[in-house]
Motif scaffolding. Sequence first.
Motif, PDB file in Angstrom:
ATOM      1  N   LEU A  24      -5.665  17.435 -11.909  1.00 39.80           N
ATOM      2  CA  LEU A  24      -5.411  17.504 -10.277  1.00 39.80           C
ATOM      3  C   LEU A  24      -6.487  16.914  -9.705  1.00 39.80           C
ATOM      4  O   LEU A  24      -6.137  16.319  -8.823  1.00 39.80           O
ATOM      5  N   ALA A  25      -7.555  17.291  -9.647  1.00 38.85           N
ATOM      6  CA  ALA A  25      -8.817  16.773  -8.989  1.00 38.85           C
ATOM      7  C   ALA A  25      -8.780  15.028  -9.171  1.00 38.85           C
ATOM      8  O   ALA A  25      -8.589  14.411  -8.236  1.00 38.85           O
ATOM      9  N   VAL A  26      -8.646  14.826 -10.580  1.00 34.45           N
ATOM     10  CA  VAL A  26      -8.670  13.040 -10.745  1.00 34.45           C
ATOM     11  C   VAL A  26      -7.555  12.607  -9.906  1.00 34.45           C
ATOM     12  O   VAL A  26      -7.446  11.519  -9.536  1.00 34.45           O
ATOM     13  N   PHE A  27      -6.270  13.180 -10.020  1.00 36.90           N
ATOM     14  CA  PHE A  27      -5.216  12.565  -9.115  1.00 36.90           C
ATOM     15  C   PHE A  27      -5.360  12.514  -7.721  1.00 36.90           C
ATOM     16  O   PHE A  27      -5.266  11.475  -7.110  1.00 36.90           O
ATOM     17  N   ILE A  32      -6.392   9.247  -3.019  1.00 46.21           N
ATOM     18  CA  ILE A  32      -6.753   9.092  -1.784  1.00 46.21           C
ATOM     19  C   ILE A  32      -7.916   7.708  -1.792  1.00 46.21           C
ATOM     20  O   ILE A  32      -8.105   7.083  -0.514  1.00 46.21           O
ATOM     21  N   ARG A  33      -8.216   7.129  -2.972  1.00 43.34           N
ATOM     22  CA  ARG A  33      -8.804   6.011  -3.116  1.00 43.34           C
ATOM     23  C   ARG A  33      -7.755   4.753  -3.132  1.00 43.34           C
ATOM     24  O   ARG A  33      -8.081   3.806  -2.545  1.00 43.34           O
ATOM     25  N   TYR A  37      -6.113   4.266   3.962  1.00 45.73           N
ATOM     26  CA  TYR A  37      -6.429   5.416   5.227  1.00 45.73           C
ATOM     27  C   TYR A  37      -7.215   6.488   4.376  1.00 45.73           C
ATOM     28  O   TYR A  37      -7.101   6.743   3.427  1.00 45.73           O
ATOM     29  N   ARG A  38      -7.862   7.149   5.355  1.00 52.36           N
ATOM     30  CA  ARG A  38      -8.626   8.368   4.601  1.00 52.36           C
ATOM     31  C   ARG A  38      -7.867   9.495   5.076  1.00 52.36           C
ATOM     32  O   ARG A  38      -8.209  10.251   6.392  1.00 52.36           O
ATOM     33  N   GLU A  39      -7.104  10.021   4.119  1.00 59.14           N
ATOM     34  CA  GLU A  39      -6.104  11.121   4.590  1.00 59.14           C
ATOM     35  C   GLU A  39      -7.005  12.471   4.883  1.00 59.14           C
ATOM     36  O   GLU A  39      -6.638  13.195   5.779  1.00 59.14           O
ATOM     37  N   ALA A  49       1.091  13.325  10.015  1.00 63.81           N
ATOM     38  CA  ALA A  49       1.716  12.429   8.993  1.00 63.81           C
ATOM     39  C   ALA A  49       1.007  12.416   7.701  1.00 63.81           C
ATOM     40  O   ALA A  49       1.573  12.205   6.440  1.00 63.81           O
ATOM     41  N   ALA A  50      -0.472  12.398   7.722  1.00 65.11           N
ATOM     42  CA  ALA A  50      -1.265  12.325   6.566  1.00 65.11           C
ATOM     43  C   ALA A  50      -1.181  13.811   5.676  1.00 65.11           C
ATOM     44  O   ALA A  50      -1.126  13.574   4.271  1.00 65.11           O
ATOM     45  N   ALA A  51      -1.134  14.847   6.504  1.00 67.75           N
ATOM     46  CA  ALA A  51      -0.967  15.813   5.717  1.00 67.75           C
ATOM     47  C   ALA A  51       0.444  16.092   5.049  1.00 67.75           C
ATOM     48  O   ALA A  51       0.434  16.600   3.764  1.00 67.75           O
TER      49      ALA A  51
END
Length: 135
Positions: A24-27, A32-33, A37-39, A49-51
């Motif tokens: 999950l952390a890797v996902f 986000i990479r 945009y920086r979620e 929208a980002a959330a």
Amino acid sequence: MSEQLVTHGLIAFFSHIAAAFVLLAVFVVVYIRITPYREIALIRAGNVAAAASLSGAVLGYCTALASAIANSVSLVDMCFWGVVALVIQLLAFGVARLLIPGIVSDIPDNKIASGVFLGALSLGLGMLNAACMTY
């Protein structure tokens, strides 16, 4: 229940949940990479929208990952299908970009409809992915 069965069950539980947390952390990091945009910053600033889009992606991934855990025959098998689920979730973002080319500017602009659409698409593909992991 014998002590050996309990010990074996606890080892299996902790190994699977630890692997699931890592996957999950890797996902989340990969997801986000790949988005332009920086979620996390957008979410901290109150961007709905980002959330919605990131939440749908995480829920879709977790749905597929849960199926991988439930249907795997080993820890390695679970991790393999967890990686498959990761790729499918990344493809959901690609599909959304094809369907709505302006989505990469809509989400930072807090256009909620685009965020909800991306989140729902991600969750839907995660559910389909989970259903396909039953064998």
